[in-house]
Design a protein around this motif. Structure first.
Motif, PDB file in Angstrom:
ATOM      1  N   LEU A 247       0.824  -1.206   0.000  1.00 13.10           N
ATOM      2  CA  LEU A 247       0.000   0.000   0.000  1.00 13.10           C
ATOM      3  C   LEU A 247       0.860   1.259   0.000  1.00 13.10           C
ATOM      4  O   LEU A 247       0.586   2.214  -0.731  1.00 13.10           O
ATOM      5  N   GLN A 248       1.919   1.262   0.797  1.00 11.46           N
ATOM      6  CA  GLN A 248       2.758   2.459   0.877  1.00 11.46           C
ATOM      7  C   GLN A 248       3.510   2.706  -0.425  1.00 11.46           C
ATOM      8  O   GLN A 248       3.682   3.862  -0.829  1.00 11.46           O
ATOM      9  N   ALA A 249       3.960   1.626  -1.069  1.00 11.36           N
ATOM     10  CA  ALA A 249       4.620   1.806  -2.372  1.00 11.36           C
ATOM     11  C   ALA A 249       3.631   2.406  -3.364  1.00 11.36           C
ATOM     12  O   ALA A 249       3.966   3.318  -4.133  1.00 11.36           O
ATOM     13  N   TYR A 250       2.375   1.929  -3.303  1.00 15.46           N
ATOM     14  CA  TYR A 250       1.337   2.448  -4.196  1.00 15.46           C
ATOM     15  C   TYR A 250       1.042   3.914  -3.900  1.00 15.46           C
ATOM     16  O   TYR A 250       0.987   4.744  -4.808  1.00 15.46           O
ATOM     17  N   ILE A 251       0.872   4.233  -2.623  1.00 15.09           N
ATOM     18  CA  ILE A 251       0.517   5.606  -2.252  1.00 15.09           C
ATOM     19  C   ILE A 251       1.632   6.571  -2.614  1.00 15.09           C
ATOM     20  O   ILE A 251       1.380   7.666  -3.117  1.00 15.09           O
ATOM     21  N   PHE A 252       2.871   6.152  -2.369  1.00 11.56           N
ATOM     22  CA  PHE A 252       4.007   7.017  -2.707  1.00 11.56           C
ATOM     23  C   PHE A 252       3.997   7.349  -4.201  1.00 11.56           C
ATOM     24  O   PHE A 252       4.137   8.510  -4.593  1.00 11.56           O
ATOM     25  N   THR A 253       3.794   6.315  -5.018  1.00  9.50           N
ATOM     26  CA  THR A 253       3.786   6.536  -6.468  1.00  9.50           C
ATOM     27  C   THR A 253       2.573   7.346  -6.889  1.00  9.50           C
ATOM     28  O   THR A 253       2.667   8.245  -7.725  1.00  9.50           O
ATOM     29  N   LEU A 254       1.420   7.034  -6.285  1.00  9.92           N
ATOM     30  CA  LEU A 254       0.191   7.747  -6.626  1.00  9.92           C
ATOM     31  C   LEU A 254       0.328   9.238  -6.314  1.00  9.92           C
ATOM     32  O   LEU A 254      -0.042  10.088  -7.124  1.00  9.92           O
ATOM     33  N   LEU A 255       0.887   9.547  -5.144  1.00 12.60           N
ATOM     34  CA  LEU A 255       1.031  10.958  -4.773  1.00 12.60           C
ATOM     35  C   LEU A 255       2.023  11.658  -5.680  1.00 12.60           C
ATOM     36  O   LEU A 255       1.817  12.805  -6.062  1.00 12.60           O
ATOM     37  N   SER A 256       3.115  10.955  -6.046  1.00  7.95           N
ATOM     38  CA  SER A 256       4.059  11.555  -7.004  1.00  7.95           C
ATOM     39  C   SER A 256       3.322  11.908  -8.291  1.00  7.95           C
ATOM     40  O   SER A 256       3.485  13.002  -8.838  1.00  7.95           O
ATOM     41  N   ALA A 257       2.481  10.980  -8.761  1.00  6.32           N
ATOM     42  CA  ALA A 257       1.720  11.217  -9.988  1.00  6.32           C
ATOM     43  C   ALA A 257       0.747  12.376  -9.795  1.00  6.32           C
ATOM     44  O   ALA A 257       0.579  13.212 -10.685  1.00  6.32           O
ATOM     45  N   LEU A 258       0.118  12.455  -8.630  1.00  8.73           N
ATOM     46  CA  LEU A 258      -0.829  13.538  -8.366  1.00  8.73           C
ATOM     47  C   LEU A 258      -0.134  14.888  -8.358  1.00  8.73           C
ATOM     48  O   LEU A 258      -0.662  15.878  -8.874  1.00  8.73           O
ATOM     49  N   TYR A 259       1.066  14.950  -7.802  1.00  5.08           N
ATOM     50  CA  TYR A 259       1.791  16.219  -7.765  1.00  5.08           C
ATOM     51  C   TYR A 259       2.187  16.631  -9.179  1.00  5.08           C
ATOM     52  O   TYR A 259       2.108  17.817  -9.525  1.00  5.08           O
ATOM     53  N   ILE A 260       2.588  15.648  -9.986  1.00  4.39           N
ATOM     54  CA  ILE A 260       2.930  15.971 -11.377  1.00  4.39           C
ATOM     55  C   ILE A 260       1.678  16.432 -12.115  1.00  4.39           C
ATOM     56  O   ILE A 260       1.700  17.415 -12.867  1.00  4.39           O
ATOM     57  N   ALA A 261       0.556  15.743 -11.865  1.00  6.46           N
ATOM     58  CA  ALA A 261      -0.697  16.131 -12.508  1.00  6.46           C
ATOM     59  C   ALA A 261      -1.083  17.545 -12.111  1.00  6.46           C
ATOM     60  O   ALA A 261      -1.525  18.345 -12.947  1.00  6.46           O
ATOM     61  N   GLY A 262      -0.903  17.874 -10.823  1.00  5.29           N
ATOM     62  CA  GLY A 262      -1.204  19.226 -10.360  1.00  5.29           C
ATOM     63  C   GLY A 262      -0.322  20.263 -11.031  1.00  5.29           C
ATOM     64  O   GLY A 262      -0.765  21.364 -11.353  1.00  5.29           O
ATOM     65  N   ALA A 263       0.938  19.892 -11.261  1.00  4.38           N
ATOM     66  CA  ALA A 263       1.873  20.812 -11.908  1.00  4.38           C
ATOM     67  C   ALA A 263       1.484  21.054 -13.364  1.00  4.38           C
ATOM     68  O   ALA A 263       1.695  22.143 -13.890  1.00  4.38           O
ATOM     69  N   LEU A 264       0.905  20.039 -14.002  1.00  4.96           N
ATOM     70  CA  LEU A 264       0.534  20.171 -15.411  1.00  4.96           C
ATOM     71  C   LEU A 264      -0.808  20.861 -15.603  1.00  4.96           C
ATOM     72  O   LEU A 264      -1.082  21.400 -16.670  1.00  4.96           O
ATOM     73  N   ALA A 265      -1.652  20.822 -14.556  1.00  6.56           N
ATOM     74  CA  ALA A 265      -3.009  21.355 -14.696  1.00  6.56           C
ATOM     75  C   ALA A 265      -2.973  22.839 -14.993  1.00  6.56           C
ATOM     76  O   ALA A 265      -2.076  23.552 -14.566  1.00  6.56           O
ATOM     77  N   ASP A 266      -3.982  23.317 -15.728  1.00  4.40           N
ATOM     78  CA  ASP A 266      -3.965  24.706 -16.163  1.00  4.40           C
ATOM     79  C   ASP A 266      -4.207  25.666 -15.019  1.00  4.40           C
ATOM     80  O   ASP A 266      -3.548  26.682 -14.900  1.00  4.40           O
ATOM     81  N   GLU A 267      -5.193  25.354 -14.168  1.00  4.60           N
ATOM     82  CA  GLU A 267      -5.395  26.206 -13.007  1.00  4.60           C
ATOM     83  C   GLU A 267      -5.145  25.355 -11.778  1.00  4.60           C
ATOM     84  O   GLU A 267      -5.462  24.178 -11.754  1.00  4.60           O
ATOM     85  N   HIS A 268      -4.568  25.970 -10.761  1.00  8.93           N
ATOM     86  CA  HIS A 268      -4.223  25.182  -9.577  1.00  8.93           C
ATOM     87  C   HIS A 268      -5.378  25.133  -8.602  1.00  8.93           C
ATOM     88  O   HIS A 268      -6.200  26.002  -8.578  1.00  8.93           O
TER      89      HIS A 268
END
Lengths: 268, 74
Positions: A247-268
């Motif tokens: 679960l922790q390996a999954y969450i770590f990767t998921l959050l990394s992906a979420l932060y990247i997604a947030g960085a790419l999003a047009d409005e924060h």
């Protein structure tokens, strides 16, 4: 039953022994195997071992790729497909492809190092030493800021972060520091601490129940009986730890992906 | 920080909820630490003892407001 009878059963008899030393953070410090170099301590060796292990597995699973996959190819593709589709595609969206190698590396690396915690003879989750989660977090941190700055430019990135449209002007004084702190301090901090804390606590519990059971086993008869429960708990927690490690390996990767997604999003 | 608008399916919703969950924890922590810390700094500076409490309340309020702005609006 009277005390004499208890005593005659030899339940409470036993040699006097030094008290039980509860496991602590010192149990996570390993001496160097060769010389004084930190590079030959158990956690560092385990990290190198995990890299060899992961690379070997995925090279073996992909070098003779067939349309009808072999068992090892199927296993490798299942893990890859999970990271690619469930984490990469669903979270990041249309631009996910160039981040899949990064996410896949993080996921397999963290997962392998976590699962070391319950592999017999290895039995040490590398990520329970804070330096390793911090190192991975630095990569994630640099990545999502870099992605955002390259896409939006530094000024617009900070402006979008601090000034959300549609709220009274004076609120920005209160809210802007919070946004900045969240993006620059709290996110990396919680990312590293969550992984470290879970692995540290889980490993500590396993040591406690195993050493406690072992201690009680060499004690009075009544303690020998209770030691069964302690060993039972350590076995139960081993299965629970397996769940937490995945679960922790999954969450770590998921959050990394979420932060990247947030960085790419047009409005924060 | 809404995610990009492509494929609006069910898994997108659950991902959004997961995103919200972790972001909310982060905002609440940030609110307490930042404004609590500023209050504590004022206490040190002015020799008072109540600024840290005001800061913590302000931070908690601000972070709840921010969570509402981010995830409760629409």
């Amino acid at each position: 039953m009277t005390i004499e009878k208890w005593n005659s059963l030899n339940l409470l008899e036993g040699e006097v022994r030094p008290g039980f030393r509860a496991p602590d953070a010192g149990d996570f410090v390993f001496p160097s195997i060769f010389g004084d170099s930190v590079l030959t301590t158990k956690p560092v060796i385990l990290v190198f071992f995990s890299v060899i292990l992961v690379s070997t597995f995925f090279i073996a699973s992909s070098r003779k790729a067939l349309v009808v996959p072999s068992k090892i190819q199927f296993a490798g593709e299942m893990v890859y497909g999970f990271v690619r589709n469930e984490i990469g595609k669903d979270v990041i969206g249309s631009e996910f492809q160039r981040f899949v190698p990064f996410l896949f590396t993080i996921f397999t690396f963290v997962l392998t190092n976590n699962i070391f915690g319950i592999i017999p003879l290895i039995q040490f989750p590398t990520m329970s030493r804070i330096g390793f989660p911090v190192a991975i977090t630095i990569f994630v941190y640099l990545t999502y800021h870099f992605v955002a700055i390259r896409k939006h430019g530094l000024f617009k990135y900070l402006k979008d972060m601090c000034f959300m449209p549609g709220i009274p002007k004076f609120m920005y004084v209160i809210l802007a520091p919070l946004e900045l702190a969240t993006y620059f301090v709290i996110r990396p901090l919680t990312l590293a601490m969550r992984l470290f804390g879970n692995m540290f606590a889980g490993h500590l519990l396993l040591i406690l129940f195993t050493l406690g059971g072992e201690y009680m086993l060499h004690d009075k008869l009544i303690m020998k009986i209770f030691s069964v429960f302690s060993f039972g708990f350590s076995l139960g927690f081993t299965f629970f730890e397996f769940f937490v490690q995945c679960l922790q390996a999954y969450i770590f990767t998921l959050l990394s992906a979420l932060y990247i997604a947030g960085a790419l999003a047009d409005e924060h | 920080m809404s995610l990009s608008n492509s494929n609006q399916d069910d898994s997108k919703n659950s991902q959004n909820e997961e995103n919200a969950l972790w972001s909310i924890v982060g905002y609440l922590l940030a609110g307490l630490f930042i404004w609590g810390g500023i209050g504590w700094g004022f206490d040190r500076w002015l020799g008072t003892t109540y600024c840290v409490l005001i800061g913590l309340f302000l931070g908690a309020g601000a972070s709840v407001y921010l969570v509402w702005l981010r995830f409760g609006r629409d």
